[in-house]
Design a protein around this motif. Structure first.
Motif, PDB file in Angstrom:
ATOM      1  N   ILE A 277      -9.108   4.998  -8.811  1.00 60.55           N
ATOM      2  CA  ILE A 277      -8.907   4.405  -7.485  1.00 60.55           C
ATOM      3  C   ILE A 277      -9.588   3.051  -7.453  1.00 60.55           C
ATOM      4  O   ILE A 277     -10.789   2.946  -7.712  1.00 60.55           O
ATOM      5  CB  ILE A 277      -9.483   5.289  -6.364  1.00 60.55           C
ATOM      6  CG1 ILE A 277      -8.757   6.628  -6.309  1.00 60.55           C
ATOM      7  CG2 ILE A 277      -9.373   4.582  -5.012  1.00 60.55           C
ATOM      8  CD1 ILE A 277      -9.338   7.595  -5.287  1.00 60.55           C
ATOM      9  N   ALA A 301       0.392  -1.415  -3.322  1.00 54.49           N
ATOM     10  CA  ALA A 301       0.301   0.049  -3.407  1.00 54.49           C
ATOM     11  C   ALA A 301       1.289   0.646  -2.420  1.00 54.49           C
ATOM     12  O   ALA A 301       1.569   0.053  -1.365  1.00 54.49           O
ATOM     13  CB  ALA A 301      -1.115   0.529  -3.101  1.00 54.49           C
ATOM     14  N   THR A 305       1.356   6.803  -0.267  1.00 56.04           N
ATOM     15  CA  THR A 305       0.568   7.549  -1.261  1.00 56.04           C
ATOM     16  C   THR A 305      -0.582   6.750  -1.860  1.00 56.04           C
ATOM     17  O   THR A 305      -1.406   7.311  -2.569  1.00 56.04           O
ATOM     18  CB  THR A 305       1.474   8.017  -2.417  1.00 56.04           C
ATOM     19  OG1 THR A 305       1.948   6.858  -3.130  1.00 56.04           O
ATOM     20  CG2 THR A 305       2.662   8.814  -1.895  1.00 56.04           C
ATOM     21  N   PHE A 306      -0.613   5.436  -1.617  1.00 60.70           N
ATOM     22  CA  PHE A 306      -1.640   4.537  -2.157  1.00 60.70           C
ATOM     23  C   PHE A 306      -1.515   4.349  -3.672  1.00 60.70           C
ATOM     24  O   PHE A 306      -2.407   3.782  -4.301  1.00 60.70           O
ATOM     25  CB  PHE A 306      -3.057   5.017  -1.813  1.00 60.70           C
ATOM     26  CG  PHE A 306      -3.300   5.143  -0.333  1.00 60.70           C
ATOM     27  CD1 PHE A 306      -3.688   4.049   0.425  1.00 60.70           C
ATOM     28  CD2 PHE A 306      -3.120   6.362   0.314  1.00 60.70           C
ATOM     29  CE1 PHE A 306      -3.898   4.170   1.794  1.00 60.70           C
ATOM     30  CE2 PHE A 306      -3.330   6.490   1.684  1.00 60.70           C
ATOM     31  CZ  PHE A 306      -3.720   5.379   2.427  1.00 60.70           C
ATOM     32  N   ALA A 307      -0.420   4.816  -4.267  1.00 59.56           N
ATOM     33  CA  ALA A 307      -0.211   4.663  -5.703  1.00 59.56           C
ATOM     34  C   ALA A 307       0.249   3.241  -6.024  1.00 59.56           C
ATOM     35  O   ALA A 307       1.086   2.672  -5.320  1.00 59.56           O
ATOM     36  CB  ALA A 307       0.836   5.674  -6.185  1.00 59.56           C
ATOM     37  N   THR A 308      -0.319   2.662  -7.085  1.00 59.41           N
ATOM     38  CA  THR A 308       0.136   1.351  -7.552  1.00 59.41           C
ATOM     39  C   THR A 308       1.351   1.558  -8.452  1.00 59.41           C
ATOM     40  O   THR A 308       1.842   2.683  -8.612  1.00 59.41           O
ATOM     41  CB  THR A 308      -0.977   0.626  -8.326  1.00 59.41           C
ATOM     42  OG1 THR A 308      -1.211   1.321  -9.565  1.00 59.41           O
ATOM     43  CG2 THR A 308      -2.266   0.576  -7.520  1.00 59.41           C
ATOM     44  N   PHE A 314      -4.501   4.104  -8.355  1.00 56.33           N
ATOM     45  CA  PHE A 314      -4.324   4.031  -6.906  1.00 56.33           C
ATOM     46  C   PHE A 314      -5.210   2.917  -6.352  1.00 56.33           C
ATOM     47  O   PHE A 314      -6.166   2.486  -6.998  1.00 56.33           O
ATOM     48  CB  PHE A 314      -4.702   5.367  -6.258  1.00 56.33           C
ATOM     49  CG  PHE A 314      -3.830   6.512  -6.677  1.00 56.33           C
ATOM     50  CD1 PHE A 314      -2.855   7.010  -5.824  1.00 56.33           C
ATOM     51  CD2 PHE A 314      -3.968   7.099  -7.932  1.00 56.33           C
ATOM     52  CE1 PHE A 314      -2.046   8.065  -6.212  1.00 56.33           C
ATOM     53  CE2 PHE A 314      -3.156   8.144  -8.339  1.00 56.33           C
ATOM     54  CZ  PHE A 314      -2.190   8.633  -7.468  1.00 56.33           C
ATOM     55  N   THR A 316      -7.043   1.320  -2.522  1.00 51.65           N
ATOM     56  CA  THR A 316      -7.372   1.702  -1.147  1.00 51.65           C
ATOM     57  C   THR A 316      -8.219   0.640  -0.465  1.00 51.65           C
ATOM     58  O   THR A 316      -8.760  -0.261  -1.118  1.00 51.65           O
ATOM     59  CB  THR A 316      -8.094   3.063  -1.126  1.00 51.65           C
ATOM     60  OG1 THR A 316      -8.131   3.554   0.215  1.00 51.65           O
ATOM     61  CG2 THR A 316      -9.518   2.958  -1.652  1.00 51.65           C
ATOM     62  N   THR A 336      -6.584   8.426   0.443  1.00 51.83           N
ATOM     63  CA  THR A 336      -6.294   8.115  -0.961  1.00 51.83           C
ATOM     64  C   THR A 336      -6.781   9.238  -1.868  1.00 51.83           C
ATOM     65  O   THR A 336      -6.088   9.644  -2.815  1.00 51.83           O
ATOM     66  CB  THR A 336      -6.944   6.783  -1.365  1.00 51.83           C
ATOM     67  OG1 THR A 336      -6.561   5.764  -0.454  1.00 51.83           O
ATOM     68  CG2 THR A 336      -6.525   6.387  -2.775  1.00 51.83           C
ATOM     69  N   SER A 339      -4.368  12.026  -1.805  1.00 53.93           N
ATOM     70  CA  SER A 339      -3.181  11.727  -2.606  1.00 53.93           C
ATOM     71  C   SER A 339      -3.490  11.880  -4.096  1.00 53.93           C
ATOM     72  O   SER A 339      -2.686  12.434  -4.856  1.00 53.93           O
ATOM     73  CB  SER A 339      -2.699  10.298  -2.306  1.00 53.93           C
ATOM     74  OG  SER A 339      -1.536   9.991  -3.045  1.00 53.93           O
ATOM     75  N   VAL A 340      -4.655  11.411  -4.507  1.00 55.01           N
ATOM     76  CA  VAL A 340      -5.070  11.550  -5.907  1.00 55.01           C
ATOM     77  C   VAL A 340      -5.241  13.022  -6.267  1.00 55.01           C
ATOM     78  O   VAL A 340      -4.875  13.453  -7.372  1.00 55.01           O
ATOM     79  CB  VAL A 340      -6.373  10.764  -6.168  1.00 55.01           C
ATOM     80  CG1 VAL A 340      -6.941  11.083  -7.555  1.00 55.01           C
ATOM     81  CG2 VAL A 340      -6.126   9.268  -6.042  1.00 55.01           C
ATOM     82  N   GLY A 349       1.369  11.624  -6.349  1.00 56.89           N
ATOM     83  CA  GLY A 349       0.616  11.457  -5.114  1.00 56.89           C
ATOM     84  C   GLY A 349       1.399  11.937  -3.901  1.00 56.89           C
ATOM     85  O   GLY A 349       2.617  12.122  -3.974  1.00 56.89           O
TER      86      GLY A 349
END
Length: 515
Positions: A277, A301, A305-308, A314, A316, A336, A339-340, A349
């Motif tokens: 993260i 992101a 889901t905050f995923a890159t 991820f 945040t 975040t 999601s992780v 996520g």
């Protein structure tokens, strides 16, 4: 024994069995609200509908007896839509909030009313447990939170908003020994958090809480990130930051300072951890060098889901876009981490989803007295010390809370069904809503008639207990209400059956005062 088919499953059941019970016998769950084992089946809510394939008509499963050769469907799109419509009709006449406005406004979604009730009762340790379910840094936020919750507090319509932020502060400050919430079973997975600001610290806390090992990397030789600015401005005592980081260490978070992330060690970190993260604030300069996609406001992101764009990486907090509110950064760190957690367990996520929330809007002037029945008179308590409330001051201030949340927040059948069916609470809402009324003079229960769905269960239960007065339907058609006959008090109506009536009620219309 008659034979029927439900969802292409053949079933033999005894004569007189309802469709609802027949379905349950083979593991088919049909939602219902007005049904209760041992009581008469009066299909008023119409949420338990199934479709008869013979004529395509909808049937209430709780009151329909099985007949030979029935062929029914319980889960197709048409049945789902019929149930959804029934739920939306019930919601059109429902005047009550699931969540209090303060909790909805809190970015971290803290259960503020429950915290207030524990503090009012002098149970500061229990209050802290409620806070720490959602907020990793209560002592810090107790000093620097901008308190959006107080801006929507309904108490300000009476006099002044409840001092929620100071109450949160004392819940953390009164901690005689560190409180650690239960951790889930160790997953065997490791996550790295880059950055030790509010978003990074919150993410680390919730990852450990979910059962994962977590290490925080900070490029400076001092932990805290943007929180150090609050210390320099005099808004946050440094001792509070030190204390809350120590709590995180004892909880299981590992910290490494003086570790700037560059291309060389970035590859090592990615290979050493199952997820990463990025909580670097707005100061990550080498985005492209690390192979990350950028956006106008910071790192790119996924907004849910905050995923890159890199698997397992991820981002945040202010690394995505500048967060002026510390509580918002803490909330993003938590979401975040969730999601992780989903990524570590299932490979992808997941966005945070809030449960359905009924909201009826602004309180009318005549409704303020109804809410004050659950509170106390008196202006906002002002802390005499710069450090915040004493225990006595906190208890006095917390008692001013109006208890705007529903007492059946987690077990209201209407809320559960509305959530499952993605109901639109406004679909059939036309004209003026009814006014909130609270019957609060009973020693063990509270009755809020505008949350009632007229299922009649309380009437039948009171009759079984041979209550002298009991409850009854008053009025006809759409104006019918469940009330106490002969203008008697609810104390007179329910002398022995009150608790069972409250437990049986499918909504928060009848609830136990202790909730």
């Amino acid at each position: 024994m008659p034979k029927l088919t439900i969802d292409n499953i053949a079933i033999n059941v005894p004569e007189g069995t309802t469709v609802l019970k027949a379905a349950q016998s083979v593991g088919i769950e049909i939602p219902s609200m007005c049904y209760l084992e041992g009581c008469s089946n009066h299909p008023t809510c119409m949420v338990c509908m199934v479709k008869n394939n013979a004529n395509q008509k909808m049937l209430p499963s709780c009151a329909t007896k099985v007949t030979e050769g029935m062929d029914l469907v319980s889960d197709d799109a048409e049945v789902f839509e019929a149930r959804k419509e029934a739920i939306e009709l019930l919601l059109s006449d429902h005047v009550g909030d699931c969540e209090a406005p303060c909790r909805v406004a809190c970015p971290a979604y803290m259960d503020i009313p429950k915290m207030n009730r524990f503090i009012a009762a002098g149970k500061f340790d229990e209050a802290l447990k409620i806070v720490k379910e959602e907020i990793a840094l209560p002592g810090i936020l107790g000093h620097i939170c901008s308190a959006p919750c107080e801006k929507v507090c309904r108490r300000k319509d009476v006099d002044q908003a409840v001092s929620i932020c100071l109450l949160k502060r004392i819940s953390a400050n009164e901690e005689e020994s560190f409180y650690f919430p239960d951790k889930k079973k160790a997953s065997g997975k490791k996550a790295a958090v880059i950055g030790s600001g509010p978003a990074g610290l919150a993410a680390a806390y919730h990852l450990v809480k979910e059962g994962h090992a977590c290490e925080v990397f900070e490029k400076e030789n001092r932990l805290g990130g943007s929180l150090l600015e609050a210390i320099e401005k005099g808004d946050l005592p440094e001792s509070i930051l030190i204390k809350e980081i120590e709590i995180l260490k004892q909880f299981g978070v590992v910290f490494t300072i003086g570790q700037k992330i560059e291309k060389e060690n970035w590859e090592q970190i990615k290979s050493s951890f199952d997820a990463v993260i990025l909580a670097t604030g707005s100061g990550l300069e080498n985005v492209e060098e690390l192979g990350l996609k950028s956006a106008k406001t910071g790192l790119w992101a996924d907004s849910d889901t905050f995923a890159t764009d890199q698997t397992g990486i991820f981002a945040t907090g202010s690394a995505i876009r500048t967060q002026k509110m510390a509580v918002k950064a803490v909330a993003m760190g938590k979401e975040t981490a969730w999601s992780v957690d989903e990524f570590l367990r299932k490979g992808e996520g997941k966005a945070t989803k809030r449960a359905f929330n009924s909201r009826f809007g602004t309180l009318r002037k005549e409704e303020l007295s109804e809410y004050l029945k659950e509170s106390v008179l008196g202006d906002r308590v002002e802390a005499k010390s710069e450090k915040g409330f004493t225990k006595e001051e906190a208890m006095e201030e917390a008692a001013r809370c109006l208890h705007c949340d529903c007492r059946k927040l987690d077990n209201c059948k209407l809320r559960v069904c509305a959530d499952i069916h993605n109901a639109d609470r406004r679909r059939f809402s036309f004209g003026e809503r009814n006014s909130v009324v609270k019957y609060y003079d009973h020693e063990s229960i509270i009755y809020e008639p505008e949350k009632c769905i007229k299922c009649g269960l309380c009437i039948e239960i009171a009759g079984k207990y041979k209550e002298e007065t009991g409850l009854t339907n008053i009025g006809r058609g759409f104006t019918v209400k469940v009330s106490v006959p002969f203008n008697q008090s609810i104390n007179k109506a329910l002398t022995v059956a009150a608790k069972e009536c409250a437990i049986a009620c499918p909504t928060g219309a009848l609830s136990l005062r202790s909730n």
